[in-house]
Write a protein that holds these residues in place. Structure first.
Motif, PDB file in Angstrom:
ATOM      1  N   ALA A 257       1.010  -1.301   0.069  1.00 16.45           N
ATOM      2  CA  ALA A 257       0.065  -0.085   0.093  1.00 16.45           C
ATOM      3  C   ALA A 257       0.954   1.123  -0.010  1.00 16.45           C
ATOM      4  CB  ALA A 257      -0.967  -0.070   1.263  1.00 16.45           C
ATOM      5  N   GLN A 258       2.239   1.168   0.756  1.00 19.93           N
ATOM      6  CA  GLN A 258       3.141   2.472   0.708  1.00 19.93           C
ATOM      7  C   GLN A 258       3.392   2.949  -0.706  1.00 19.93           C
ATOM      8  OE1 GLN A 258       4.448   3.836   3.658  1.00 19.93           O
ATOM      9  NE2 GLN A 258       2.539   2.824   4.191  1.00 19.93           N
ATOM     10  N   ILE A 259       3.467   1.959  -1.881  1.00 19.71           N
ATOM     11  CA  ILE A 259       3.671   2.348  -3.089  1.00 19.71           C
ATOM     12  C   ILE A 259       2.619   2.062  -4.220  1.00 19.71           C
ATOM     13  CG2 ILE A 259       6.149   1.933  -2.942  1.00 19.71           C
ATOM     14  CD1 ILE A 259       5.876  -0.858  -4.105  1.00 19.71           C
ATOM     15  N   THR A 260       1.422   2.212  -3.545  1.00 21.30           N
ATOM     16  CA  THR A 260       0.025   2.242  -4.214  1.00 21.30           C
ATOM     17  C   THR A 260      -0.531   3.583  -4.517  1.00 21.30           C
ATOM     18  OG1 THR A 260      -0.395  -0.140  -3.474  1.00 21.30           O
ATOM     19  CG2 THR A 260      -2.149   1.317  -4.560  1.00 21.30           C
ATOM     20  N   PRO A 261      -0.641   4.253  -5.570  1.00 21.96           N
ATOM     21  CA  PRO A 261      -1.512   5.577  -5.756  1.00 21.96           C
ATOM     22  C   PRO A 261      -3.073   5.336  -5.226  1.00 21.96           C
ATOM     23  CG  PRO A 261      -0.411   4.774  -8.020  1.00 21.96           C
ATOM     24  CD  PRO A 261      -0.125   3.702  -6.992  1.00 21.96           C
ATOM     25  N   PRO A 262      -3.589   6.600  -4.888  1.00 25.16           N
ATOM     26  CA  PRO A 262      -3.072   7.650  -4.718  1.00 25.16           C
ATOM     27  C   PRO A 262      -2.807   7.983  -3.402  1.00 25.16           C
ATOM     28  CG  PRO A 262      -5.319   7.644  -4.504  1.00 25.16           C
ATOM     29  CD  PRO A 262      -4.997   6.255  -4.744  1.00 25.16           C
ATOM     30  N   VAL A 263      -2.703   7.249  -2.286  1.00 25.51           N
ATOM     31  CA  VAL A 263      -2.272   7.505  -0.969  1.00 25.51           C
ATOM     32  C   VAL A 263      -1.087   6.788  -0.595  1.00 25.51           C
ATOM     33  CG1 VAL A 263      -3.200   7.756   1.319  1.00 25.51           C
ATOM     34  CG2 VAL A 263      -4.617   7.770  -0.572  1.00 25.51           C
ATOM     35  N   GLY A 264      -0.160   6.284  -1.260  1.00 20.77           N
ATOM     36  CA  GLY A 264       1.083   5.639  -0.955  1.00 20.77           C
ATOM     37  C   GLY A 264       2.069   6.795  -0.310  1.00 20.77           C
ATOM     38  N   PHE A 265       2.425   6.517   0.967  1.00 23.79           N
ATOM     39  CA  PHE A 265       3.303   7.650   1.484  1.00 23.79           C
ATOM     40  C   PHE A 265       4.914   7.797   0.728  1.00 23.79           C
ATOM     41  CE2 PHE A 265       1.742   8.346   5.891  1.00 23.79           C
ATOM     42  CZ  PHE A 265       0.498   8.826   5.389  1.00 23.79           C
ATOM     43  N   ASN A 266       5.179   6.780   0.349  1.00 21.34           N
ATOM     44  CA  ASN A 266       6.299   6.568  -0.034  1.00 21.34           C
ATOM     45  C   ASN A 266       6.456   7.488  -1.763  1.00 21.34           C
ATOM     46  OD1 ASN A 266       7.366   4.850   1.817  1.00 21.34           O
ATOM     47  ND2 ASN A 266       8.159   3.416   0.646  1.00 21.34           N
ATOM     48  N   LEU A 267       5.423   7.213  -2.331  1.00 20.81           N
ATOM     49  CA  LEU A 267       5.117   7.934  -3.528  1.00 20.81           C
ATOM     50  C   LEU A 267       4.947   9.485  -3.396  1.00 20.81           C
ATOM     51  CD1 LEU A 267       2.239   5.764  -5.328  1.00 20.81           C
ATOM     52  CD2 LEU A 267       4.751   5.431  -5.328  1.00 20.81           C
ATOM     53  N   TYR A 268       4.411   9.851  -2.427  1.00 25.48           N
ATOM     54  CA  TYR A 268       4.538  11.265  -1.748  1.00 25.48           C
ATOM     55  C   TYR A 268       5.646  11.925  -1.780  1.00 25.48           C
ATOM     56  CZ  TYR A 268      -0.634  11.754  -1.519  1.00 25.48           C
ATOM     57  OH  TYR A 268      -1.851  11.745  -1.846  1.00 25.48           O
ATOM     58  N   VAL A 269       6.670  11.174  -0.810  1.00 22.53           N
ATOM     59  CA  VAL A 269       8.106  11.379  -0.522  1.00 22.53           C
ATOM     60  C   VAL A 269       8.791  11.489  -1.772  1.00 22.53           C
ATOM     61  CG1 VAL A 269      10.320  10.614   0.453  1.00 22.53           C
ATOM     62  CG2 VAL A 269       7.960  10.337   1.664  1.00 22.53           C
ATOM     63  N   LEU A 270       8.710  10.916  -2.772  1.00 21.42           N
ATOM     64  CA  LEU A 270       9.464  10.844  -4.141  1.00 21.42           C
ATOM     65  C   LEU A 270       9.098  11.896  -4.965  1.00 21.42           C
ATOM     66  CD1 LEU A 270       9.719   7.062  -4.493  1.00 21.42           C
ATOM     67  CD2 LEU A 270      11.799   8.546  -4.112  1.00 21.42           C
ATOM     68  N   GLN A 271       7.556  12.103  -4.840  1.00 14.82           N
ATOM     69  CA  GLN A 271       7.128  13.058  -5.714  1.00 14.82           C
ATOM     70  C   GLN A 271       7.806  14.692  -5.211  1.00 14.82           C
ATOM     71  OE1 GLN A 271       3.182  14.594  -5.079  1.00 14.82           O
ATOM     72  NE2 GLN A 271       2.693  14.695  -7.237  1.00 14.82           N
ATOM     73  N   GLY A 272       7.871  14.784  -3.949  1.00 12.23           N
ATOM     74  CA  GLY A 272       8.533  15.942  -3.450  1.00 12.23           C
ATOM     75  C   GLY A 272       9.990  15.968  -3.903  1.00 12.23           C
ATOM     76  N   MET A 273      10.645  14.883  -3.843  1.00 10.45           N
ATOM     77  CA  MET A 273      12.102  14.804  -4.534  1.00 10.45           C
ATOM     78  C   MET A 273      12.358  15.148  -5.814  1.00 10.45           C
ATOM     79  SD  MET A 273      13.743  11.921  -2.125  1.00 10.45           S
ATOM     80  CE  MET A 273      13.970  11.957  -0.508  1.00 10.45           C
ATOM     81  N   THR A 274      11.530  14.627  -6.728  1.00  7.99           N
ATOM     82  CA  THR A 274      11.770  14.243  -8.278  1.00  7.99           C
ATOM     83  C   THR A 274      10.709  15.289  -8.885  1.00  7.99           C
ATOM     84  OG1 THR A 274      10.081  12.384  -8.398  1.00  7.99           O
ATOM     85  CG2 THR A 274      12.224  11.894  -7.814  1.00  7.99           C
ATOM     86  N   GLY A 275       9.518  15.768  -8.555  1.00  6.95           N
ATOM     87  CA  GLY A 275       8.503  16.562  -9.115  1.00  6.95           C
ATOM     88  C   GLY A 275       7.963  15.574 -10.077  1.00  6.95           C
ATOM     89  N   ARG A 276       8.200  14.193 -10.060  1.00  6.84           N
ATOM     90  CA  ARG A 276       7.280  13.414 -10.752  1.00  6.84           C
ATOM     91  C   ARG A 276       5.799  13.173 -10.438  1.00  6.84           C
ATOM     92  NH1 ARG A 276      10.971  14.760 -13.342  1.00  6.84           N
ATOM     93  NH2 ARG A 276      12.497  13.463 -14.737  1.00  6.84           N
ATOM     94  N   SER A 277       4.755  12.910 -11.212  1.00  9.90           N
ATOM     95  CA  SER A 277       3.224  12.734 -10.724  1.00  9.90           C
ATOM     96  C   SER A 277       3.282  11.322  -9.902  1.00  9.90           C
ATOM     97  CB  SER A 277       2.565  12.658 -11.879  1.00  9.90           C
ATOM     98  OG  SER A 277       2.628  11.309 -12.529  1.00  9.90           O
ATOM     99  N   ILE A 278       2.433  11.319  -8.869  1.00 10.87           N
ATOM    100  CA  ILE A 278       2.201  10.214  -8.159  1.00 10.87           C
ATOM    101  C   ILE A 278       1.846   8.750  -8.886  1.00 10.87           C
ATOM    102  CG2 ILE A 278       0.368   8.997  -6.521  1.00 10.87           C
ATOM    103  CD1 ILE A 278       2.174  10.898  -5.011  1.00 10.87           C
ATOM    104  N   PHE A 279       1.040   8.948 -10.054  1.00 14.32           N
ATOM    105  CA  PHE A 279       0.907   7.676 -10.813  1.00 14.32           C
ATOM    106  C   PHE A 279       2.262   7.330 -11.481  1.00 14.32           C
ATOM    107  CE2 PHE A 279      -3.182   9.720 -10.005  1.00 14.32           C
ATOM    108  CZ  PHE A 279      -3.970   8.462  -9.290  1.00 14.32           C
ATOM    109  N   ARG A 280       3.132   8.321 -12.118  1.00 17.97           N
ATOM    110  CA  ARG A 280       4.141   7.809 -12.801  1.00 17.97           C
ATOM    111  C   ARG A 280       5.258   6.991 -11.932  1.00 17.97           C
ATOM    112  NH1 ARG A 280       6.598   8.906 -17.552  1.00 17.97           N
ATOM    113  NH2 ARG A 280       4.990  10.474 -18.099  1.00 17.97           N
ATOM    114  N   ILE A 281       5.381   7.639 -10.832  1.00 13.26           N
ATOM    115  CA  ILE A 281       6.273   7.146  -9.724  1.00 13.26           C
ATOM    116  C   ILE A 281       5.784   5.642  -9.275  1.00 13.26           C
ATOM    117  CG2 ILE A 281       7.164   7.199  -7.473  1.00 13.26           C
ATOM    118  CD1 ILE A 281       6.957  10.105  -7.917  1.00 13.26           C
ATOM    119  N   GLY A 282       4.488   5.692  -9.215  1.00 15.94           N
ATOM    120  CA  GLY A 282       3.530   4.279  -8.988  1.00 15.94           C
ATOM    121  C   GLY A 282       3.960   3.290 -10.088  1.00 15.94           C
TER     122      GLY A 282
END
Length: 435
Positions: free
Chosen positions: A375-400
């Protein structure tokens, strides 16, 4: 109103309240209060007071703020830089080379953090710029970090294991021990995937860097000594029977303060920021647990868990069919809730079903942690995805999408754990017998 209809109504109320953006703790309390008013004659206020007080005074939860504080302290030291510098020379010979630093670094930091998001953020802020500068594939670099960060939940000490142990009255130390072998397996499979990808896509790997002499690698490896000593101090004290999980958390905080002071990164500002960060996170989790305690007590009054257990029992599901249904249920739930909320929200209803099916609750704790990792890497609420979005600027779904292979690997580990439960139970059983 029968219990199944009441449960359906309360689920609708829950999602309606969550849809308004209400805090999860308040949403749980509203659902509990609604259930009490609709179906029970007992005074909701008194039940609220006693259940919240009981949750707030649980000794097992004392370890929670300590481990959170330890992670905050380490986040503000040179630990992550030293880990990258110490690991990189030893990873160069493997297929995939420095991409393995993400997985191994997350595995090591998970053993002193307990938080998936903290692990992902700490390793990512060092490794992503380095990997990008050296020409590594961005998709795999981000994917390995998203997947590797989930190990913060599985490799002990784990915050979610503390929450699960407190909610189900299971030994937190045994849960920690049970997570070691599955954690190593997950890390090994992640590294195997990275190595296989690199062998199949040699054209997408950067040019090899000059070889380092053994002496140079050994010198670099010395930078790993502080974190290894910290792991031995925290985890070794639990495995050796010298300390409980709570006492080990205090040991970890003390060692972290000494280490950060020795590194020259402990000043008043970093001490204050770490303490305030740990306080905010601890209060958030405690608030959620208070709401969940009220919900659990209210569900007991309404009889919903017993009725649902009887209803599912009447369906004559085999234990494995039940496990598959629960896996799908948690995967869907993970699209909307964070891991701790998932655990505390479902414990009251799920545990009677799990016990009736004959599953070991220590084993089930490891199972649920791995599913929460997914679940941590499942859009749209995966916390790790939010962390990486802040670092990379990529969208949540692309990182997913980048993290999808690691999501599938975790699904494979869930299947292996179901087929071979001793992957989680062998080590705690062996240590119990030896003790």
């Amino acid at each position: 109103m029968d219990a199944v209809t009441l449960a359906s109504l309360l689920i609708v109320v829950l999602f309606l309240v969550l849809g308004t953006g209400t805090w999860i703790a308040l949403a749980l309390g509203i659902v509990a209060y609604s259930g009490m008013v609709i179906a029970v004659s007992a005074p909701p206020g008194q039940v609220l007071a006693t259940s919240v007080w009981g949750a707030a005074t649980s000794w097992d939860l004392t370890a929670l703020p300590m481990f959170i504080w330890m992670g905050e302290i380490l986040y503000r030291t040179r630990l992550s830089q030293d880990m990258f510098s110490g690991l990189a020379p030893w990873m160069r010979a493997l297929p995939g080379r420095l991409l393995h630093v993400n997985v191994v670094g997350c595995t090591i930091f998970a053993a002193v953090s307990g938080s998936s998001a903290a692990t992902c953020a700490t390793i990512g802020r060092i490794s992503l710029p380095e990997l990008k500068k050296r020409g590594y594939d961005e998709r795999l670099a981000i994917g390995t970090l998203a997947g590797g960060g989930t190990l913060g939940l599985l490799i002990p000490p784990s915050l979610i294991m503390i929450v699960y142990g407190a909610a189900t009255e299971q030994s937190i130390a045994r849960l920690f021990i049970a997570g070691v072998v599955p954690g190593i397996i997950v890390a090994g499979l992640f590294m195997a995937y990275v190595g296989g990808w690199a062998l199949l896509n040699p054209g997408r790997m950067p040019e090899r860097e000059p070889k380092m002499l053994l002496r140079e690698r050994l010198v670099a490896g010395w930078r790993l000594i502080p974190v290894i000593l910290l792991i031995l101090g925290v985890i070794g004290s639990i495995y050796g029977g010298f300390a409980s999980a709570t006492e080990a958390a205090v040991v970890g905080v003390a060692l972290s303060l000494v280490m950060s002071r020795a590194m020259g990164t402990l000043d008043w500002a970093s001490f204050r920021d770490g303490l305030l960060g740990a306080t905010r996170t601890s209060c958030m989790i405690a608030f959620i647990l208070a709401g969940a305690a009220f919900l659990t007590t209210a569900m007991g009054f309404t009889g919903i868990p017993r009725a649902l257990a009887e209803w599912i029992g009447a369906m004559n599901l085999s234990p494995w069919q039940l496990l598959l249904a629960l896996t799908l249920f948690y995967m869907v739930l993970g699209c909307f809730l964070d891991g701790i909320s998932m655990v505390v929200l479902t414990t009251a209803v799920i545990m009677p079903l799990v016990q009736a099916a004959g599953f070991d609750l220590i084993w089930f704790g490891i199972y649920i942690v791995i599913v929460v990792e997914m679940a941590q890497i499942t859009p749209p609420v995966g916390f790790n995805l939010y962390v990486l979005q802040g670092m990379t600027g990529r969208s949540i779904f692309r990182i997913g999408l980048y993290a999808l292979p690691f999501f599938l690997i975790l699904a494979v580990v869930v299947a292996l754990l179901a087929i071979f439960p001793d992957l989680a139970l062998w080590l705690p059983r062996t240590m119990l017998e030896a003790g």
